[in-house]
Structure formats: structure tokens, C-alpha cells
Enzyme design. Structure first.
Site, PDB file in Angstrom:
ATOM      1  N   ASN A  50      -6.579  -4.542   8.354  1.00  0.00           N
ATOM      2  CA  ASN A  50      -7.638  -4.009   7.487  1.00  0.00           C
ATOM      3  C   ASN A  50      -8.197  -5.110   6.587  1.00  0.00           C
ATOM      4  OD1 ASN A  50      -5.079  -3.767   6.180  1.00  0.00           O
ATOM      5  ND2 ASN A  50      -5.848  -2.218   4.775  1.00  0.00           N
ATOM      6  N   GLU A  52     -10.534  -5.299   3.355  1.00  0.00           N
ATOM      7  CA  GLU A  52     -11.183  -4.544   2.286  1.00  0.00           C
ATOM      8  C   GLU A  52     -12.261  -5.379   1.601  1.00  0.00           C
ATOM      9  OE1 GLU A  52      -8.038  -2.977  -0.194  1.00  0.00           O
ATOM     10  OE2 GLU A  52      -7.495  -1.501   1.354  1.00  0.00           O
ATOM     11  N   GLU A  63      -7.672  -0.787  12.950  1.00  0.00           N
ATOM     12  CA  GLU A  63      -7.989  -0.384  14.328  1.00  0.00           C
ATOM     13  C   GLU A  63      -9.434  -0.730  14.667  1.00  0.00           C
ATOM     14  OE1 GLU A  63      -6.706   1.365  11.853  1.00  0.00           O
ATOM     15  OE2 GLU A  63      -5.596   3.110  12.550  1.00  0.00           O
TER      16      GLU A  63
HETATM   17  N1  THU Z   1      -6.565   1.978   6.878  1.00  0.00           N
HETATM   18  C1  THU Z   1      -6.515   1.403   8.113  1.00  0.00           C
HETATM   19  O1  THU Z   1      -6.639   0.174   8.257  1.00  0.00           O
HETATM   20  N2  THU Z   1      -6.323   2.198   9.191  1.00  0.00           N
HETATM   21  C2  THU Z   1      -6.173   3.551   9.128  1.00  0.00           C
HETATM   22  O2  THU Z   1      -6.093   4.212  10.150  1.00  0.00           O
HETATM   23  C3  THU Z   1      -6.046   4.200   7.830  1.00  0.00           C
HETATM   24  C4  THU Z   1      -6.446   3.397   6.650  1.00  0.00           C
HETATM   25  C5  THU Z   1      -6.787   1.121   5.706  1.00  0.00           C
HETATM   26  C6  THU Z   1      -8.126   1.288   5.053  1.00  0.00           C
HETATM   27  C7  THU Z   1      -7.857   0.783   3.667  1.00  0.00           C
HETATM   28  O3  THU Z   1      -8.003  -0.630   3.652  1.00  0.00           O
HETATM   29  C8  THU Z   1      -6.395   1.112   3.432  1.00  0.00           C
HETATM   30  O4  THU Z   1      -5.846   1.399   4.714  1.00  0.00           O
HETATM   31  C9  THU Z   1      -6.170   2.303   2.524  1.00  0.00           C
HETATM   32  O5  THU Z   1      -6.873   3.398   2.949  1.00  0.00           O
END
Ligand code: THU
Length: 143
Positions: A50, A52, A63
Site C-alpha cells: 500500500n 498512502e 492489491e
Molecule cells: N489496504 C490495503 O492495502 N489493502 C486492503 O485490502 C485493505 C486496506 C490499505 C489501505 C490503507 O493504506 C491501509 O490499508 C488502511 O486502510
């Protein structure tokens, strides 16, 4: 390639790839790291973490990053399995948007990949179609 290729799947190795990917997460706002690993029928694994953004809504899930990496490298199918690891949670499964993004790739060759999800607890398994039944897809647009 056998449609049963997932029976040869090394689930532990795929989850380990997702775990390593989570180590690359850029998650200074949520402090919630996620890694994803996509296994393709030719044995290639594409990972994502992820990413951000200070404008929170622009953040990208692990994903989705992995799918974008794979498709931008030319992959248009062959998705056998997906592992998602969230080291900051007991358990994790892909968010709704990521289910749709994964379904776009899987739908290109009609595959239904295995999805593995794990936090610090047990690994859970689903078929992607079970995580997103009656998915919206290209057929709806064409009709
Ligand atoms: N997040 C993911 O990377 N994949 C998911 O399926 C659920 C949430 C991330 C998004 C954000 O950076 C952090 O988790 C908290 O929501």
C-alpha cells in the site's frame, strides 16, 4: 496449463512474498501496512504494497498496486492465486475496491484465483468469485 494448477501452489512461499512486500508499505498515516503477491501460471510473482498519500483518499491498496504493476508489464490473465498479508491486524481480506480490481484481471481469461489472506493469525482462503459474487464486468457494459 492445467486448470488445476493451483494444486501445485506453494501457499507458504506466496504468503512470504506478500509479507516481504508489506515491508515496503508507505503507510505513515494509517500505520497499517499491507503486502500483496500475485502468482501467475508461468510461475512469476508480482508484488505490491500500500502506498498512502497525505491527501488520504488518494492512497493505493497493496492489491491494486500489484495488479497495476502486472498489467502495466503486459499481463492480461493467468492469475492463479493472490496472497494478502497485513502484519498489523489479526486477519485481513481484500477491500471491496481491490476485489473489483482483481476481478478485472481474472476476468480477462475467465480464471477464478485462490485468495489467501492473513494477518498475525491463521491464513484464510477464498475463491475470488466468492469474495465478489455477481461482480460488475464488461458484459454489463456491452448489453
Ligand atoms: N489496504 C490495503 O492495502 N489493502 C486492503 O485490502 C485493505 C486496506 C490499505 C489501505 C490503507 O493504506 C491501509 O490499508 C488502511 O486502510
Amino acid at each position: 496449463m492445467s486448470p488445476n494448477v493451483s494444486s501445485n501452489l506453494d501457499k507458504t512461499a506466496l504468503m512470504q512474498a506478500a509479507r516481504a512486500a508489506a515491508g515496503q508499505a508507505h503507510a505513515p498515516y494509517s500505520q497499517f501496512r499491507v503486502g500483496a503477491a500475485l502468482l501467475f501460471a508461468d510461475g512469476v510473482v508480482v508484488t505490491g504494497a500500500n502506498v498512502e498519500n497525505a491527501s488520504y483518499g488518494l492512497s493505493l491498496c497493496a492489491e491494486t498496486v500489484a495488479v497495476a504493476k502486472a498489467m502495466s508489464e503486459g499481463r492480461r490473465g493467468g492469475l492463479v492465486a493472490v496472497a494478502v498479508h497485513g502484519p498489523d491486524a489479526d486477519e485481513i481480506s481484500p477491500c471491496g475496491r481491490c476485489r473489483q480490481v482483481l476481478t478485472e484481471l481474472a476476468g480477462l481469461d475467465g480464471s477464478d484465483p485462490l485468495v489467501l489472506g492473513a494477518g498475525t493469525g491463521d491464513v484464510r482462503e477464498w475463491r475470488l468469485s466468492a469474495l465478489l459474487p455477481d461482480a460488475f464486468g464488461p458484459d454489463a457494459i456491452a448489453s
